[in-house]
Design a protein around this motif. Sequence first.
Motif, PDB file in Angstrom:
ATOM      1  N   ILE A  67      38.466  33.721  50.448  1.00 44.31           N
ATOM      2  CA  ILE A  67      39.655  33.612  51.304  1.00 44.31           C
ATOM      3  C   ILE A  67      39.251  33.320  52.745  1.00 44.31           C
ATOM      4  CG2 ILE A  67      41.635  34.875  52.252  1.00 44.31           C
ATOM      5  CD1 ILE A  67      41.697  36.398  49.505  1.00 44.31           C
ATOM      6  N   LEU A  68      38.214  33.986  53.231  1.00 46.93           N
ATOM      7  CA  LEU A  68      37.765  33.773  54.608  1.00 46.93           C
ATOM      8  C   LEU A  68      37.208  32.364  54.823  1.00 46.93           C
ATOM      9  CD1 LEU A  68      36.178  37.204  55.584  1.00 46.93           C
ATOM     10  CD2 LEU A  68      38.409  36.278  56.221  1.00 46.93           C
ATOM     11  N   ILE A  69      36.527  31.840  53.835  1.00 44.15           N
ATOM     12  CA  ILE A  69      36.037  30.454  53.936  1.00 44.15           C
ATOM     13  C   ILE A  69      37.224  29.497  54.008  1.00 44.15           C
ATOM     14  CG2 ILE A  69      34.852  28.607  52.651  1.00 44.15           C
ATOM     15  CD1 ILE A  69      32.871  30.853  51.698  1.00 44.15           C
ATOM     16  N   LEU A  70      38.206  29.697  53.131  1.00 46.43           N
ATOM     17  CA  LEU A  70      39.420  28.874  53.167  1.00 46.43           C
ATOM     18  C   LEU A  70      40.125  29.006  54.519  1.00 46.43           C
ATOM     19  CD1 LEU A  70      41.571  27.071  51.814  1.00 46.43           C
ATOM     20  CD2 LEU A  70      42.620  29.185  50.946  1.00 46.43           C
ATOM     21  N   LEU A  71      40.230  30.224  55.010  1.00 51.34           N
ATOM     22  CA  LEU A  71      40.880  30.461  56.297  1.00 51.34           C
ATOM     23  C   LEU A  71      40.131  29.762  57.432  1.00 51.34           C
ATOM     24  CD1 LEU A  71      43.109  31.878  57.883  1.00 51.34           C
ATOM     25  CD2 LEU A  71      41.647  33.906  57.984  1.00 51.34           C
ATOM     26  N   PHE A  72      38.817  29.855  57.424  1.00 50.66           N
ATOM     27  CA  PHE A  72      38.009  29.184  58.445  1.00 50.66           C
ATOM     28  C   PHE A  72      38.266  27.675  58.426  1.00 50.66           C
ATOM     29  CE2 PHE A  72      34.201  26.955  59.857  1.00 50.66           C
ATOM     30  CZ  PHE A  72      34.004  27.530  61.104  1.00 50.66           C
ATOM     31  N   ILE A  73      38.264  27.091  57.240  1.00 45.76           N
ATOM     32  CA  ILE A  73      38.510  25.647  57.103  1.00 45.76           C
ATOM     33  C   ILE A  73      39.897  25.284  57.626  1.00 45.76           C
ATOM     34  CG2 ILE A  73      38.860  23.782  55.411  1.00 45.76           C
ATOM     35  CD1 ILE A  73      36.608  25.171  53.744  1.00 45.76           C
ATOM     36  N   LEU A  74      40.896  26.073  57.244  1.00 44.24           N
ATOM     37  CA  LEU A  74      42.268  25.783  57.674  1.00 44.24           C
ATOM     38  C   LEU A  74      42.456  25.936  59.182  1.00 44.24           C
ATOM     39  CD1 LEU A  74      44.317  27.429  54.798  1.00 44.24           C
ATOM     40  CD2 LEU A  74      44.011  24.987  55.228  1.00 44.24           C
ATOM     41  N   LEU A  75      41.904  27.013  59.739  1.00 41.30           N
ATOM     42  CA  LEU A  75      42.114  27.267  61.162  1.00 41.30           C
ATOM     43  C   LEU A  75      41.254  26.387  62.060  1.00 41.30           C
ATOM     44  CD1 LEU A  75      42.417  31.182  61.315  1.00 41.30           C
ATOM     45  CD2 LEU A  75      44.233  29.489  61.139  1.00 41.30           C
ATOM     46  N   LYS A  76      40.006  26.187  61.686  1.00 39.56           N
ATOM     47  CA  LYS A  76      39.083  25.453  62.556  1.00 39.56           C
ATOM     48  C   LYS A  76      39.108  23.943  62.330  1.00 39.56           C
ATOM     49  CE  LYS A  76      37.378  28.628  65.101  1.00 39.56           C
ATOM     50  NZ  LYS A  76      37.670  28.672  66.514  1.00 39.56           N
ATOM     51  N   ILE A  77      39.171  23.527  61.077  1.00 41.82           N
ATOM     52  CA  ILE A  77      39.100  22.083  60.785  1.00 41.82           C
ATOM     53  C   ILE A  77      40.490  21.454  60.798  1.00 41.82           C
ATOM     54  CG2 ILE A  77      38.424  20.360  59.058  1.00 41.82           C
ATOM     55  CD1 ILE A  77      36.120  22.310  58.306  1.00 41.82           C
ATOM     56  N   PHE A  78      41.440  22.090  60.114  1.00 48.58           N
ATOM     57  CA  PHE A  78      42.786  21.524  60.029  1.00 48.58           C
ATOM     58  C   PHE A  78      43.737  22.056  61.098  1.00 48.58           C
ATOM     59  CE2 PHE A  78      41.107  20.890  55.719  1.00 48.58           C
ATOM     60  CZ  PHE A  78      41.302  19.522  55.597  1.00 48.58           C
ATOM     61  N   LYS A  79      43.243  22.979  61.935  1.00 49.08           N
ATOM     62  CA  LYS A  79      43.995  23.500  63.080  1.00 49.08           C
ATOM     63  C   LYS A  79      45.353  24.110  62.698  1.00 49.08           C
ATOM     64  CE  LYS A  79      40.819  21.972  65.887  1.00 49.08           C
ATOM     65  NZ  LYS A  79      39.735  22.843  66.208  1.00 49.08           N
ATOM     66  N   VAL A  80      45.383  24.793  61.562  1.00 46.29           N
ATOM     67  CA  VAL A  80      46.587  25.497  61.135  1.00 46.29           C
ATOM     68  C   VAL A  80      46.790  26.707  62.050  1.00 46.29           C
ATOM     69  CG1 VAL A  80      47.593  26.859  59.239  1.00 46.29           C
ATOM     70  CG2 VAL A  80      46.386  24.730  58.745  1.00 46.29           C
ATOM     71  N   ASN A  81      48.008  26.956  62.448  1.00 40.77           N
ATOM     72  CA  ASN A  81      48.350  28.112  63.266  1.00 40.77           C
ATOM     73  C   ASN A  81      48.248  29.366  62.397  1.00 40.77           C
ATOM     74  OD1 ASN A  81      50.300  30.231  64.209  1.00 40.77           O
ATOM     75  ND2 ASN A  81      50.487  28.799  65.918  1.00 40.77           N
ATOM     76  N   GLN A  82      47.615  30.428  62.916  1.00 41.18           N
ATOM     77  CA  GLN A  82      47.421  31.636  62.107  1.00 41.18           C
ATOM     78  C   GLN A  82      48.744  32.294  61.713  1.00 41.18           C
ATOM     79  OE1 GLN A  82      44.634  34.589  63.461  1.00 41.18           O
ATOM     80  NE2 GLN A  82      44.533  35.470  61.431  1.00 41.18           N
ATOM     81  N   LYS A  83      49.752  32.263  62.575  1.00 38.02           N
ATOM     82  CA  LYS A  83      51.054  32.843  62.211  1.00 38.02           C
ATOM     83  C   LYS A  83      51.679  32.060  61.062  1.00 38.02           C
ATOM     84  CE  LYS A  83      52.261  35.131  66.491  1.00 38.02           C
ATOM     85  NZ  LYS A  83      53.156  35.197  67.629  1.00 38.02           N
ATOM     86  N   ASP A  84      51.473  30.745  61.043  1.00 39.79           N
ATOM     87  CA  ASP A  84      51.966  29.932  59.926  1.00 39.79           C
ATOM     88  C   ASP A  84      51.230  30.303  58.644  1.00 39.79           C
ATOM     89  OD1 ASP A  84      53.707  28.642  61.657  1.00 39.79           O
ATOM     90  OD2 ASP A  84      52.381  26.905  61.946  1.00 39.79           O
ATOM     91  N   TRP A  85      49.913  30.521  58.740  1.00 43.06           N
ATOM     92  CA  TRP A  85      49.102  30.946  57.594  1.00 43.06           C
ATOM     93  C   TRP A  85      49.638  32.266  57.037  1.00 43.06           C
ATOM     94  CZ3 TRP A  85      45.431  30.534  53.915  1.00 43.06           C
ATOM     95  CH2 TRP A  85      44.770  31.690  53.486  1.00 43.06           C
ATOM     96  N   ILE A  86      49.856  33.224  57.918  1.00 42.70           N
ATOM     97  CA  ILE A  86      50.347  34.542  57.492  1.00 42.70           C
ATOM     98  C   ILE A  86      51.692  34.401  56.787  1.00 42.70           C
ATOM     99  CG2 ILE A  86      51.175  36.799  58.292  1.00 42.70           C
ATOM    100  CD1 ILE A  86      49.089  36.533  60.597  1.00 42.70           C
TER     101      ILE A  86
END
Length: 192
Positions: A152-171
Amino acid sequence: MQDFLFYLHLGWEHIISLDALDHQLFVLALIAVYSYSDWKKILILVTAFTIGHSITLALSILDVFRVPSDWVEFLIPLTIVLTSLDNILMKNKKQTLMRANYYLALIFGLIHGMGFANTARVMIAKSQSIAIPLLGFNIGLELGQIVIVLAILILLFILLKIFKVNQKDWILFVSSGVFALALKMTLERIPF
């Protein structure tokens, strides 16, 4: 040593197998509000879940109490519904939510521990000490949770850092998806 390895594998399978979707969803809902830099807090969080799980499992094996399995199967997804709903409702209060999740992990771990209790009670002979089976099972469970958390953390890192997904949107996205799946499970398992 063979008994220990058997129960270690059993604990691993209890969280990693395809049949463990409810446990995997619970872990996902618990850690959805954290970021990959919070890995130490997350390890404490999943350990709190394992502790709660262990306490109930030990008490059930020792036959201190029994809860009908249909109620346990209903309560487990209900804990996931409540955790994901908490994430959605408190998404703007991340620090409060993170603190609350430690208590949720421990308390809801008590409920999740009952899910394996009936099977464990049968597997562990009355004459056998429960120490080695419980230790093996819980280490296997913890290792499995760590693997799930890492994924999950690897996926989160990819989404937040590479694809610039907003963390509130992720949550919101993750918690809403988990909420929907867990609500379906809960409604299917109403024990009436």
